[in-house]
Structures are given as C-alpha cells and as structure tokens.
Design a protein around this motif. Structure first.
Motif, PDB file in Angstrom:
ATOM      1  N   LEU A   1       0.821  -1.211   0.000  1.00  0.00           N
ATOM      2  CA  LEU A   1       0.000   0.000   0.000  1.00  0.00           C
ATOM      3  C   LEU A   1       0.854   1.260   0.000  1.00  0.00           C
ATOM      4  CD1 LEU A   1      -2.773  -1.030   2.565  1.00  0.00           C
ATOM      5  CD2 LEU A   1      -3.063  -0.699   0.106  1.00  0.00           C
ATOM      6  N   LYS A   2       1.980   1.212   0.696  1.00  0.00           N
ATOM      7  CA  LYS A   2       2.853   2.392   0.753  1.00  0.00           C
ATOM      8  C   LYS A   2       3.505   2.689  -0.589  1.00  0.00           C
ATOM      9  CE  LYS A   2       5.219   1.121   4.423  1.00  0.00           C
ATOM     10  NZ  LYS A   2       6.197   1.163   5.539  1.00  0.00           N
ATOM     11  N   ALA A   3       3.475   1.714  -1.498  1.00  0.00           N
ATOM     12  CA  ALA A   3       4.036   1.941  -2.837  1.00  0.00           C
ATOM     13  C   ALA A   3       3.151   2.861  -3.659  1.00  0.00           C
ATOM     14  CB  ALA A   3       4.218   0.609  -3.561  1.00  0.00           C
ATOM     15  N   ASN A   4       1.927   3.075  -3.189  1.00  0.00           N
ATOM     16  CA  ASN A   4       1.010   3.989  -3.892  1.00  0.00           C
ATOM     17  C   ASN A   4       1.312   5.410  -3.435  1.00  0.00           C
ATOM     18  OD1 ASN A   4      -1.038   5.340  -5.134  1.00  0.00           O
ATOM     19  ND2 ASN A   4      -2.715   4.162  -4.219  1.00  0.00           N
ATOM     20  N   HIS A   5       2.091   6.142  -4.219  1.00  0.00           N
ATOM     21  CA  HIS A   5       2.557   7.467  -3.815  1.00  0.00           C
ATOM     22  C   HIS A   5       1.456   8.520  -3.879  1.00  0.00           C
ATOM     23  CE1 HIS A   5       6.611   5.946  -3.656  1.00  0.00           C
ATOM     24  NE2 HIS A   5       6.530   5.526  -4.904  1.00  0.00           N
ATOM     25  N   ASP A   6       0.300   8.174  -4.466  1.00  0.00           N
ATOM     26  CA  ASP A   6      -0.786   9.149  -4.543  1.00  0.00           C
ATOM     27  C   ASP A   6      -1.453   9.365  -3.194  1.00  0.00           C
ATOM     28  OD1 ASP A   6      -0.348   9.435  -7.232  1.00  0.00           O
ATOM     29  OD2 ASP A   6      -1.826   7.918  -7.807  1.00  0.00           O
ATOM     30  N   ASP A   7      -1.255   8.448  -2.267  1.00  0.00           N
ATOM     31  CA  ASP A   7      -1.912   8.534  -0.970  1.00  0.00           C
ATOM     32  C   ASP A   7      -0.851   8.687   0.115  1.00  0.00           C
ATOM     33  OD1 ASP A   7      -3.554   8.451   1.188  1.00  0.00           O
ATOM     34  OD2 ASP A   7      -4.627   6.631   0.600  1.00  0.00           O
ATOM     35  N   ALA A   8      -0.689   9.900   0.633  1.00  0.00           N
ATOM     36  CA  ALA A   8       0.327  10.149   1.649  1.00  0.00           C
ATOM     37  C   ALA A   8      -0.097   9.637   3.021  1.00  0.00           C
ATOM     38  CB  ALA A   8       0.633  11.649   1.738  1.00  0.00           C
ATOM     39  N   TYR A   9      -1.376   9.356   3.185  1.00  0.00           N
ATOM     40  CA  TYR A   9      -1.909   8.887   4.463  1.00  0.00           C
ATOM     41  C   TYR A   9      -2.350   7.433   4.289  1.00  0.00           C
ATOM     42  CZ  TYR A   9      -4.822   8.840   8.703  1.00  0.00           C
ATOM     43  OH  TYR A   9      -5.384   8.556   9.920  1.00  0.00           O
ATOM     44  N   LEU A  10      -1.782   6.525   5.085  1.00  0.00           N
ATOM     45  CA  LEU A  10      -2.115   5.104   4.994  1.00  0.00           C
ATOM     46  C   LEU A  10      -3.249   4.799   5.972  1.00  0.00           C
ATOM     47  CD1 LEU A  10      -1.079   2.600   3.467  1.00  0.00           C
ATOM     48  CD2 LEU A  10       0.315   2.063   5.477  1.00  0.00           C
ATOM     49  N   PRO A  11      -4.473   4.602   5.481  1.00  0.00           N
ATOM     50  CA  PRO A  11      -5.643   4.485   6.369  1.00  0.00           C
ATOM     51  C   PRO A  11      -5.850   3.076   6.911  1.00  0.00           C
ATOM     52  CG  PRO A  11      -6.374   4.400   4.102  1.00  0.00           C
ATOM     53  CD  PRO A  11      -4.871   4.545   4.061  1.00  0.00           C
ATOM     54  N   VAL A  12      -4.858   2.559   7.636  1.00  0.00           N
ATOM     55  CA  VAL A  12      -4.893   1.160   8.075  1.00  0.00           C
ATOM     56  C   VAL A  12      -5.046   1.066   9.587  1.00  0.00           C
ATOM     57  CG1 VAL A  12      -3.577  -0.988   8.250  1.00  0.00           C
ATOM     58  CG2 VAL A  12      -3.561   0.315   6.104  1.00  0.00           C
ATOM     59  N   LEU A  13      -6.034   0.266  10.014  1.00  0.00           N
ATOM     60  CA  LEU A  13      -6.213  -0.090  11.417  1.00  0.00           C
ATOM     61  C   LEU A  13      -6.000  -1.605  11.492  1.00  0.00           C
ATOM     62  CD1 LEU A  13      -9.065   1.098  13.775  1.00  0.00           C
ATOM     63  CD2 LEU A  13      -8.302  -1.261  13.771  1.00  0.00           C
ATOM     64  N   VAL A  14      -4.945  -2.036  12.179  1.00  0.00           N
ATOM     65  CA  VAL A  14      -4.590  -3.463  12.160  1.00  0.00           C
ATOM     66  C   VAL A  14      -5.363  -4.227  13.228  1.00  0.00           C
ATOM     67  CG1 VAL A  14      -2.287  -3.040  11.234  1.00  0.00           C
ATOM     68  CG2 VAL A  14      -2.610  -3.141  13.717  1.00  0.00           C
ATOM     69  N   LEU A  15      -5.613  -5.508  12.928  1.00  0.00           N
ATOM     70  CA  LEU A  15      -6.296  -6.426  13.838  1.00  0.00           C
ATOM     71  C   LEU A  15      -5.292  -7.508  14.219  1.00  0.00           C
ATOM     72  CD1 LEU A  15      -9.472  -6.892  11.570  1.00  0.00           C
ATOM     73  CD2 LEU A  15      -9.122  -5.166  13.363  1.00  0.00           C
ATOM     74  N   THR A  16      -4.968  -7.618  15.488  1.00  0.00           N
ATOM     75  CA  THR A  16      -3.934  -8.573  15.876  1.00  0.00           C
ATOM     76  C   THR A  16      -4.210  -9.178  17.252  1.00  0.00           C
ATOM     77  OG1 THR A  16      -1.561  -8.867  16.291  1.00  0.00           O
ATOM     78  CG2 THR A  16      -2.499  -6.727  16.832  1.00  0.00           C
ATOM     79  N   ALA A  17      -3.837 -10.427  17.390  1.00  0.00           N
ATOM     80  CA  ALA A  17      -3.918 -11.114  18.690  1.00  0.00           C
ATOM     81  C   ALA A  17      -2.543 -11.206  19.326  1.00  0.00           C
ATOM     82  CB  ALA A  17      -4.516 -12.503  18.500  1.00  0.00           C
ATOM     83  N   GLN A  18      -1.511 -10.647  18.648  1.00  0.00           N
ATOM     84  CA  GLN A  18      -0.141 -10.719  19.136  1.00  0.00           C
ATOM     85  C   GLN A  18       0.295  -9.351  19.678  1.00  0.00           C
ATOM     86  OE1 GLN A  18       1.474 -13.604  19.195  1.00  0.00           O
ATOM     87  NE2 GLN A  18      -0.240 -14.633  18.174  1.00  0.00           N
ATOM     88  N   PRO A  19       0.409  -9.187  21.001  1.00  0.00           N
ATOM     89  CA  PRO A  19       0.789  -7.889  21.575  1.00  0.00           C
ATOM     90  C   PRO A  19       2.126  -7.367  21.043  1.00  0.00           C
ATOM     91  CG  PRO A  19      -0.027  -9.363  23.274  1.00  0.00           C
ATOM     92  CD  PRO A  19       0.133 -10.195  22.038  1.00  0.00           C
TER      93      PRO A  19
END
Length: 291
Positions: free
Chosen positions: A77-95
């Motif tokens: 996703l970060k390879a898409n230079h048109d979007d300076a803001y990465l709108p990602v909220l991660v889901l994880t069970a690993q602290p």
C-alpha cells in the motif's frame, strides 16, 4: 446529523481477514452502528488493487494471514505514492506485533479477541482523523490552484499594463535599488543618445569608437534639472511628467518628459523604480542659440 458525522458513517471501509467469522462479526458491528459502505476480502493479494480503485477511507487489516501477511500488505500500500496517508487499522492477537505495525505505517490497532466498544471507538476516531486529513488535503489543492490562477491573472495584468504604457509612451523602464536598469523597452539610447541612467546617476555618454567604447562627460543636459530629479529619487518619491531638456550640437533643444514611481517588496524594502518617458514633439532653439 453534522456533516462530519454523516461523512464518517458514509466512509468507504474495507475489511481484510482470512477468517470468515471475523469478517461477519465486523460487518454486523459496522452495519448496526450505521456504516453504509463496507466491503470485505479474504485475499490479501487483492488489497492493493482494490484500494487503488476505490480509495478506501479505512482498511481493517488482519496481520496473521497465509500467503501474504498484513505487514506485506502495508508495504504494498505504501508503494502507492498518490496517498500520503495510509488508512490502516490493524487487527492482531499478538501484543508484540502492535509496535511493529505502527512502525510499518498503521495508524492504530485493535486487539483480538474484539472488545466491541473499543472497536467502534477506534474506527470512529480514525475515520474522523482521516476525513479531516482529506479535507485539509483538498483545501490545499484548491488553495494551490487559486494561487496559480491568481498568479496567471497578475502576469496577464502586468502584460496589459506594459502594453498600454508602451503605447502611451516612447519607452518603459525599470531600475533596481542601485539604479541599474533591469528592463527597458523602446528606443531609449537612440532617442536620448545616452544611457538613461545618466539622468539620475553618473553623467556619462557612451560613444562608439570602432569596436571599442569609451565614456565621456555628458554635455547638453540641464544640470539643475538633473540634480532636482536626483533629489526626488534619493527621497524615494514618485514623479509625474518631469520635463528635462537637452541642447543638441546644432543648436536645437529637445524636450523630454518622464514619470516614475518607487517599488517596494512585501517587507517594505525599496527595490527600485519603474516608469515611462516620452519626447515632447517639436524641437526648439536653445536659449543660448536664440540670444
């Protein structure tokens, strides 16, 4: 409902998780909360193309997936230079994955198993920040376009001004703070027989001698008029229709009229003069010749 709240609930959301149960739980939660545009996929390899096409406002991304994990998805996703803001909220069970996810570009995280109140709160808060960021980005684009348009208008206006001054005068001139000419339009040297700077600065006339040029003392100009004009310029004052005279060697006297104004930059620092000049039609015999 306020505009920002309406935009939040209409935001474009993508759920990425290889477990159908997790997707169903999140879809139900979002629908019950009021979100109207929710898409999901169990294939992380499709996320980059889906985001490039739909420009999601929020991506709920599971980190532990086969074939391609969440970290690899974020790198894509970060390879898409048109979007300076990465709108990602991660889901994880690993602290221990939380810090690494934030360092990889995620904006927030939700722990598994889900605390539904926490999930709704983090989604709402992140969408609010995301939409405000988009508004700021759009405002900056509009502002940039406005500046470009205004600059073009000013350049066009300046061009019209130059054109009108050239039509209404024999020459147009600009000088810097040291009274050196930076712009001249019109036959200044041909009409005056000198560099016009001699009227306000060093009284020199340029004469051509073969391929060489030399400076000789200026003759024929009214010294009292020149000193008066020098005093006006030294005081950084504008002058309008200032008339000065020059006596030709054949006894004819030529009259010229010049107008000018001081120029200042945005910090009120003097940067030079600009103005126009004309020759007053009709040469007359000088006083000395007449006597």
């Amino acid at each position: 409902m306020k505009t920002i709240e309406r935009d939040i609930f209409n935001a474009n959301i993508l759920i990425v998780d290889d477990q159908e149960a997790n997707i169903s739980l999140l879809e139900q939660l979002l629908a019950e909360t009021g979100y109207t545009s929710v898409t999901s996929t169990k294939n992380p390899e499709k996320v980059f193309e889906m985001h490039r096409t739909h420009r999601y406002d929020l991506i709920l991304l599971d980190l532990q997936m086969p074939i391609m994990d969440g970290f690899e998805v974020m790198n894509a996703l970060k390879a898409n230079h048109d979007d300076a803001y990465l709108p990602v909220l991660v889901l994880t069970a690993q602290p221990n994955h939380k810090l690494r996810a934030l360092q990889a570009g995620a904006k927030d995280f939700v722990s598994k198993p889900f605390d539904l109140v926490e999930v709704k709160t983090r989604i709402h808060n992140m969408l609010e920040v995301r939409l405000l960021y988009k508004r700021l980005e759009n405002y900056n684009k509009v502002l940039e376009q406005t500046v470009l348009e205004r600059t073009a208008e000013l350049r066009e206006s300046e061009a019209r001004y130059r054109s009108l001054t050239e039509l209404a005068s024999d020459w147009y001139w600009e000088q810097d703070e040291n009274m050196n000419f930076t712009k001249i339009s019109g036959p200044v040297s041909d009409m005056l027989g000198i560099h016009i700077g001699a009227l306000t600065g060093d009284a020199n006339i340029e004469e051509s001698n073969g391929d060489e040029s030399s400076n000789t003392q200026l003759t024929g100009w009214d010294e009292a008029e020149r000193r008066k004009l020098q005093a006006i310029i030294a005081a950084r004052q504008p002058f309008l229709d200032f008339v000065f005279h020059r006596n030709e060697t054949d006894g004819l006297q030529r009259r010229f009229q010049v107008s000018g104004e001081p120029m200042f930059d945005g910090h009120c620092r003097f940067v030079g003069y600009r103005g126009i000049g004309v020759e007053l039609i009709g040469a007359i015999h000088s006083k000395n010749e007449a006597n």
